[in-house]
Design an enzyme around this catalytic site. Sequence first.
Site, PDB file in Angstrom:
ATOM      1  N   ASP A   6       0.936  -1.145  -0.003  1.00 40.04           N
ATOM      2  CA  ASP A   6      -0.071  -0.021   0.092  1.00 40.04           C
ATOM      3  C   ASP A   6       1.046   1.228   0.001  1.00 40.04           C
ATOM      4  OD1 ASP A   6      -1.967   2.049   0.437  1.00 40.04           O
ATOM      5  OD2 ASP A   6      -2.009   1.587   2.475  1.00 40.04           O
ATOM      6  N   VAL A   7       0.963   1.684  -1.203  1.00 35.64           N
ATOM      7  CA  VAL A   7       1.827   2.890  -1.333  1.00 35.64           C
ATOM      8  C   VAL A   7       0.927   4.324  -1.067  1.00 35.64           C
ATOM      9  CG1 VAL A   7       3.477   4.249  -2.902  1.00 35.64           C
ATOM     10  CG2 VAL A   7       2.856   2.047  -3.016  1.00 35.64           C
ATOM     11  N   THR A  10       3.156   9.495   2.035  1.00 36.57           N
ATOM     12  CA  THR A  10       4.103   9.594   2.843  1.00 36.57           C
ATOM     13  C   THR A  10       4.967   8.553   3.282  1.00 36.57           C
ATOM     14  OG1 THR A  10       2.962  11.499   3.942  1.00 36.57           O
ATOM     15  CG2 THR A  10       4.799  10.634   5.371  1.00 36.57           C
ATOM     16  N   VAL A  13       2.987   0.803   3.283  1.00 35.67           N
ATOM     17  CA  VAL A  13       2.952  -0.178   4.140  1.00 35.67           C
ATOM     18  C   VAL A  13       3.018  -1.392   3.480  1.00 35.67           C
ATOM     19  CG1 VAL A  13       1.568  -1.222   6.036  1.00 35.67           C
ATOM     20  CG2 VAL A  13       1.812   1.116   5.629  1.00 35.67           C
ATOM     21  N   ALA A 113      -7.118   4.596  -4.864  1.00 35.54           N
ATOM     22  CA  ALA A 113      -7.358   3.536  -5.061  1.00 35.54           C
ATOM     23  C   ALA A 113      -7.313   2.869  -3.567  1.00 35.54           C
ATOM     24  CB  ALA A 113      -6.179   2.855  -5.542  1.00 35.54           C
ATOM     25  N   ASP A 114      -6.520   3.591  -2.573  1.00 39.14           N
ATOM     26  CA  ASP A 114      -6.659   2.998  -1.284  1.00 39.14           C
ATOM     27  C   ASP A 114      -8.062   3.259  -0.634  1.00 39.14           C
ATOM     28  OD1 ASP A 114      -6.387   5.737  -1.441  1.00 39.14           O
ATOM     29  OD2 ASP A 114      -5.137   5.922   0.480  1.00 39.14           O
ATOM     30  N   ARG A 115      -8.592   4.250  -1.028  1.00 44.43           N
ATOM     31  CA  ARG A 115      -9.908   4.457  -0.555  1.00 44.43           C
ATOM     32  C   ARG A 115     -10.861   3.470  -0.658  1.00 44.43           C
ATOM     33  NH1 ARG A 115     -11.476  10.723  -1.367  1.00 44.43           N
ATOM     34  NH2 ARG A 115     -12.988  10.283   0.483  1.00 44.43           N
ATOM     35  N   THR A 137      -1.508  10.988   5.147  1.00 42.85           N
ATOM     36  CA  THR A 137      -1.004  12.255   4.889  1.00 42.85           C
ATOM     37  C   THR A 137      -2.263  13.384   4.994  1.00 42.85           C
ATOM     38  OG1 THR A 137       0.484  11.360   3.655  1.00 42.85           O
ATOM     39  CG2 THR A 137      -0.073  13.692   3.106  1.00 42.85           C
ATOM     40  N   THR A 189       3.916  26.270  25.244  1.00 42.90           N
ATOM     41  CA  THR A 189       3.479  26.524  23.969  1.00 42.90           C
ATOM     42  C   THR A 189       3.419  24.948  23.382  1.00 42.90           C
ATOM     43  OG1 THR A 189       4.530  28.527  23.524  1.00 42.90           O
ATOM     44  CG2 THR A 189       4.155  27.197  21.651  1.00 42.90           C
TER      45      THR A 189
END
Length: 265
Positions: A6-7, A10, A13, A113-115, A137, A189
Amino acid sequence: MLLTIDVGNTHTVLGLFDGDEIVEHWRISTDARRTADELAVLLQGLMGMHPLLGEELGDGIDGIAICSTVPSVLHELREVTRRYYGDVPAVLVEPGIKTGVPILMDNPKEVGADRIINAVAAVELYGGPAIVVDFGTATTFDAVSARGEYTGGVIAPGIEISVEALGVRGAQLRKIELARPRSVIGKNTVEAMQSGILYGFAGQVDGVVTRMSRELATDPSEVTVIATGGLAPMVLGEASVIDEHEPWLTLIGLRLVYERNIARM
């Protein structure tokens, strides 16, 4: 064994399946400049450490399934499968691949494609209606109907993008570690920024998912909300709408798509 890749924008995997079980996984940075040969060397180094695989590239791999949101990397991975895994059946998720999930979008080809792969796994594991929240990302919210159709979604800036933007655009701010602060009200901060990121994104998830659920189902309580992605654990304890956490959702979807297509090849 089945190698799934799975590309993302960022990170990339990789998962190794023995039947339905994921037996090994790796996470590496995505670099669009890597050539096919460099990717092959990287794969050989990672998989050479696994006791069930041989030392030679491709030993023990019976199939490969790949999806990518980075076209240049997909091109190089296609070359990897051709040159180094020539005898291994490979499925690359692109238009024309059978997923079993109808895509009800104005332009189905523009959906990542990942979705789609996440939707495939969500339908298989939990049925519909469902919403997949993928913390990558970008933070994406994808809706699946009761009939197993991909009906659309929401795309928001991801957690890391937001942290980087604060550090770059804030004159007195800097990049910070993504960690849970001591309290919601920050005492310095860094803690104030950490609180804004953590609780701000948890509130975003709750708000977006609640509105999507109202549109997706007559009874919003019937919608199963699944979290995935590398940064999901950070928000899990604070977002009240998440029902399930499946860190390997995309890899499972790739396995399912491979199985649905390999018989046609």
